[in-house]
Design a protein around this motif. Structure first.
Motif, PDB file in Angstrom:
ATOM      1  N   VAL A 218       0.852  -1.201   0.000  1.00  0.00           N
ATOM      2  CA  VAL A 218       0.000   0.000   0.000  1.00  0.00           C
ATOM      3  C   VAL A 218       0.886   1.249   0.000  1.00  0.00           C
ATOM      4  O   VAL A 218       1.172   1.828   1.044  1.00  0.00           O
ATOM      5  CB  VAL A 218      -0.958   0.003   1.208  1.00  0.00           C
ATOM      6  N   PRO A 219       1.344   1.673  -1.180  1.00  0.00           N
ATOM      7  CA  PRO A 219       2.135   2.905  -1.267  1.00  0.00           C
ATOM      8  C   PRO A 219       1.218   4.132  -1.274  1.00  0.00           C
ATOM      9  O   PRO A 219       0.013   4.036  -1.516  1.00  0.00           O
ATOM     10  CB  PRO A 219       2.869   2.769  -2.607  1.00  0.00           C
ATOM     11  N   VAL A 220       1.812   5.289  -1.040  1.00  0.00           N
ATOM     12  CA  VAL A 220       1.095   6.569  -1.051  1.00  0.00           C
ATOM     13  C   VAL A 220       1.807   7.531  -1.997  1.00  0.00           C
ATOM     14  O   VAL A 220       3.036   7.634  -1.967  1.00  0.00           O
ATOM     15  CB  VAL A 220       1.039   7.187   0.362  1.00  0.00           C
ATOM     16  N   HIS A 221       1.028   8.226  -2.816  1.00  0.00           N
ATOM     17  CA  HIS A 221       1.597   9.294  -3.650  1.00  0.00           C
ATOM     18  C   HIS A 221       1.660  10.554  -2.780  1.00  0.00           C
ATOM     19  O   HIS A 221       0.766  11.409  -2.810  1.00  0.00           O
ATOM     20  CB  HIS A 221       0.740   9.529  -4.886  1.00  0.00           C
ATOM     21  N   VAL A 222       2.712  10.666  -1.997  1.00  0.00           N
ATOM     22  CA  VAL A 222       2.805  11.698  -0.964  1.00  0.00           C
ATOM     23  C   VAL A 222       2.870  13.093  -1.585  1.00  0.00           C
ATOM     24  O   VAL A 222       3.669  13.348  -2.480  1.00  0.00           O
ATOM     25  CB  VAL A 222       4.034  11.444  -0.071  1.00  0.00           C
TER      26      VAL A 222
ATOM     27  N   GLY B 246       4.765  -6.275  -7.036  1.00  0.00           N
ATOM     28  CA  GLY B 246       3.500  -6.968  -6.794  1.00  0.00           C
ATOM     29  C   GLY B 246       3.391  -8.257  -7.590  1.00  0.00           C
ATOM     30  O   GLY B 246       2.966  -9.295  -7.075  1.00  0.00           O
ATOM     31  N   LYS B 247       3.806  -8.202  -8.847  1.00  0.00           N
ATOM     32  CA  LYS B 247       3.755  -9.402  -9.692  1.00  0.00           C
ATOM     33  C   LYS B 247       4.740 -10.462  -9.204  1.00  0.00           C
ATOM     34  O   LYS B 247       4.429 -11.655  -9.195  1.00  0.00           O
ATOM     35  CB  LYS B 247       4.047  -9.022 -11.149  1.00  0.00           C
ATOM     36  N   LYS B 248       5.921 -10.023  -8.810  1.00  0.00           N
ATOM     37  CA  LYS B 248       6.946 -10.970  -8.359  1.00  0.00           C
ATOM     38  C   LYS B 248       6.476 -11.779  -7.166  1.00  0.00           C
ATOM     39  O   LYS B 248       6.725 -12.990  -7.083  1.00  0.00           O
ATOM     40  CB  LYS B 248       8.217 -10.201  -8.006  1.00  0.00           C
ATOM     41  N   HIS B 249       5.783 -11.123  -6.234  1.00  0.00           N
ATOM     42  CA  HIS B 249       5.364 -11.794  -5.001  1.00  0.00           C
ATOM     43  C   HIS B 249       3.876 -12.140  -4.988  1.00  0.00           C
ATOM     44  O   HIS B 249       3.358 -12.583  -3.964  1.00  0.00           O
ATOM     45  CB  HIS B 249       5.694 -10.903  -3.798  1.00  0.00           C
ATOM     46  N   ASN B 250       3.201 -11.929  -6.126  1.00  0.00           N
ATOM     47  CA  ASN B 250       1.764 -12.229  -6.238  1.00  0.00           C
ATOM     48  C   ASN B 250       0.965 -11.495  -5.154  1.00  0.00           C
ATOM     49  O   ASN B 250       0.144 -12.083  -4.449  1.00  0.00           O
ATOM     50  CB  ASN B 250       1.517 -13.731  -6.154  1.00  0.00           C
ATOM     51  N   LEU B 251       1.224 -10.196  -5.044  1.00  0.00           N
ATOM     52  CA  LEU B 251       0.569  -9.368  -4.037  1.00  0.00           C
ATOM     53  C   LEU B 251      -0.298  -8.308  -4.714  1.00  0.00           C
ATOM     54  O   LEU B 251       0.014  -7.823  -5.810  1.00  0.00           O
ATOM     55  CB  LEU B 251       1.610  -8.660  -3.170  1.00  0.00           C
ATOM     56  N   LYS B 252      -1.365  -7.940  -4.045  1.00  0.00           N
ATOM     57  CA  LYS B 252      -2.166  -6.817  -4.504  1.00  0.00           C
ATOM     58  C   LYS B 252      -1.408  -5.517  -4.236  1.00  0.00           C
ATOM     59  O   LYS B 252      -0.739  -5.379  -3.215  1.00  0.00           O
ATOM     60  CB  LYS B 252      -3.522  -6.781  -3.788  1.00  0.00           C
ATOM     61  N   VAL B 253      -1.521  -4.589  -5.170  1.00  0.00           N
ATOM     62  CA  VAL B 253      -0.943  -3.259  -4.994  1.00  0.00           C
ATOM     63  C   VAL B 253      -2.100  -2.262  -4.981  1.00  0.00           C
ATOM     64  O   VAL B 253      -2.829  -2.121  -5.970  1.00  0.00           O
ATOM     65  CB  VAL B 253       0.045  -2.912  -6.118  1.00  0.00           C
ATOM     66  N   ILE B 254      -2.272  -1.606  -3.834  1.00  0.00           N
ATOM     67  CA  ILE B 254      -3.362  -0.651  -3.655  1.00  0.00           C
ATOM     68  C   ILE B 254      -2.750   0.694  -3.302  1.00  0.00           C
ATOM     69  O   ILE B 254      -2.093   0.837  -2.270  1.00  0.00           O
ATOM     70  CB  ILE B 254      -4.328  -1.118  -2.544  1.00  0.00           C
TER      71      ILE B 254
ATOM     72  N   THR C  32      -7.176   4.656  -4.370  1.00  0.00           N
ATOM     73  CA  THR C  32      -8.237   5.300  -3.603  1.00  0.00           C
ATOM     74  C   THR C  32      -8.027   6.809  -3.569  1.00  0.00           C
ATOM     75  O   THR C  32      -6.895   7.296  -3.528  1.00  0.00           O
ATOM     76  CB  THR C  32      -8.306   4.759  -2.168  1.00  0.00           C
ATOM     77  N   LEU C  33      -9.134   7.543  -3.597  1.00  0.00           N
ATOM     78  CA  LEU C  33      -9.117   8.997  -3.586  1.00  0.00           C
ATOM     79  C   LEU C  33      -9.895   9.520  -2.385  1.00  0.00           C
ATOM     80  O   LEU C  33     -10.864   8.894  -1.943  1.00  0.00           O
ATOM     81  CB  LEU C  33      -9.758   9.551  -4.856  1.00  0.00           C
TER      82      LEU C  33
END
Length: 363
Positions: free
Chosen positions: A124-128, A142-150, A174-175
């Protein structure tokens, strides 16, 4: 007194014209015509698909986590507003903090990769400050570890990367449409999903899991719906959004010019557009930052330590997964956000900058 922020208010008659439509139909909530219109217009303006308006930005994050049925921990940044972490914790997902890039103050992909373990379900990164993080690196991670990126894109309304909306990256973005944001609906938010199936499930979940066609309960759900009254404000603000962003960017660039040599800023993504969401400045040390903060207040100018403290140090989050994040911790001590809002004048920006120069001394 010059506040750090002031909500944009569209012309009152413009807002009331939208409200008249609400009164004509006596349709106040439950995916009314104004919410539908706002969705359509936002998708067109932002260049995205599968945008779902909701009641606020925190619910937007919680809804995204529920749609993906996340469990375990999520790697995220400690240099952000508390809602990024509290929304995870509220849904039973443990925030696992990785440090930030010392130039951009966005989540560092390398440090994030080192923080992933067998219990990690998402990144869960943030566009600070509206500054896009390294989206290409997070897509690969995300693809490498099969994780969702939100992505928490609360600050990034209208921001493009490589000519496309930054909201098109990840499994969801999310906004926040809170009154303090570049675009607002007083209270509100949205989720932009990459896949239409995820959007359709979220649409059900936002209305208690009820399929409005059959009126059967087909999924778990909650109420995250935006009201027509809030959508009316959103539509009125959206009518003016190009001028809002233009004015904020002009003031942002004026600050940058006037404060050159007196403060530093995060390094902006080289292929990203600006939206003037915030005016972050960084000083040499905590002592100087406090001196500037207090000196501005004495001159009738309100600045804000944003973000402080680094969330990995906050009670309730300082656990075994809250590793030391020295870049974030130092950044929280040295960073201020200066006043920036649409009705702020160039004269006021010049006054603020001159006060900062007086406080710091000749360079």
């Amino acid at each position: 007194m010059i506040p750090v922020n002031k909500p944009y208010l569209p012309a009152f008659d413009k807002y009331t014209k939208y409200l008249e439509r609400v009164y004509e139909k006596a349709w106040l909530t439950n995916n009314g015509p104004l919410v539908q219109e706002l969705k359509t217009r936002l998708e067109a303006y932002l260049g995205v698909k599968n945008l779902l308006p909701v009641a606020n930005g925190t619910l937007a994050m919680q809804l995204a986590y529920k749609v993906f049925n996340l469990r375990g921990n999520a790697v995220t940044t400690p240099f952000t507003f508390i809602a990024t972490s509290s929304s995870l914790a509220w849904e039973g997902i443990e925030p696992k903090f990785a440090d930030v890039n010392p130039k951009t103050y966005n989540l560092c992909p390398v440090d994030a990769g080192k923080s992933i373990d067998e219990h990690t379900c998402a990144i869960v990164p943030v566009h600070v400050y509206g500054n896009p993080c390294d989206v290409e690196a997070f897509e690969l991670l995300g693809k490498k570890h099969n994780l969702k990126v939100i992505y928490d894109a609360a600050h990034a309304f209208g921001v493009n990367v490589n000519g496309s909306s930054v909201l098109n990256y990840g499994d969801a973005s999310t906004l926040s449409f809170h009154a303090t944001k570049v675009f607002h609906s007083v209270e509100g938010g949205a989720v932009v999903f990459k896949n239409s199936d995820d959007y359709e499930r979220a649409l059900l979940m936002t209305n208690f899991g009820i399929d409005t066609k059959s009126m059967n309960i087909v999924d778990s759900g909650i109420n995250t719906k935006m009201s027509e009254v809030h959508a009316a404000m959103g539509l009125a603000v959206l009518d003016d959004i190009d001028n809002i962003i233009k004015q904020r960017v002009n003031l942002f660039e004026l600050y940058v010019t006037k404060l050159n040599g007196y403060s530093k800023m995060p390094v902006w993504h080289s292929d990203a557009s600006l939206n003037g969401a915030y005016m972050p400045v960084m000083f040499e040390d905590e002592l100087t930052t406090t001196k500037v903060l207090d000196g501005l207040k004495a001159a009738g100018i309100i600045a804000r330590r944003y973000f402080s403290p680094s969330i990995n140090l906050v009670d309730g989050y300082a656990n075994t997964h809250s590793t030391v994040c020295p870049v974030s911790e130092q950044g929280a001590k040295k960073t201020l956000c200066l006043p920036l809002y649409t009705s702020l004048s160039e004269e006021e920006v010049n006054f603020i900058c001159n006060e900062i120069k007086k406080i710091i001394g000749d360079k």
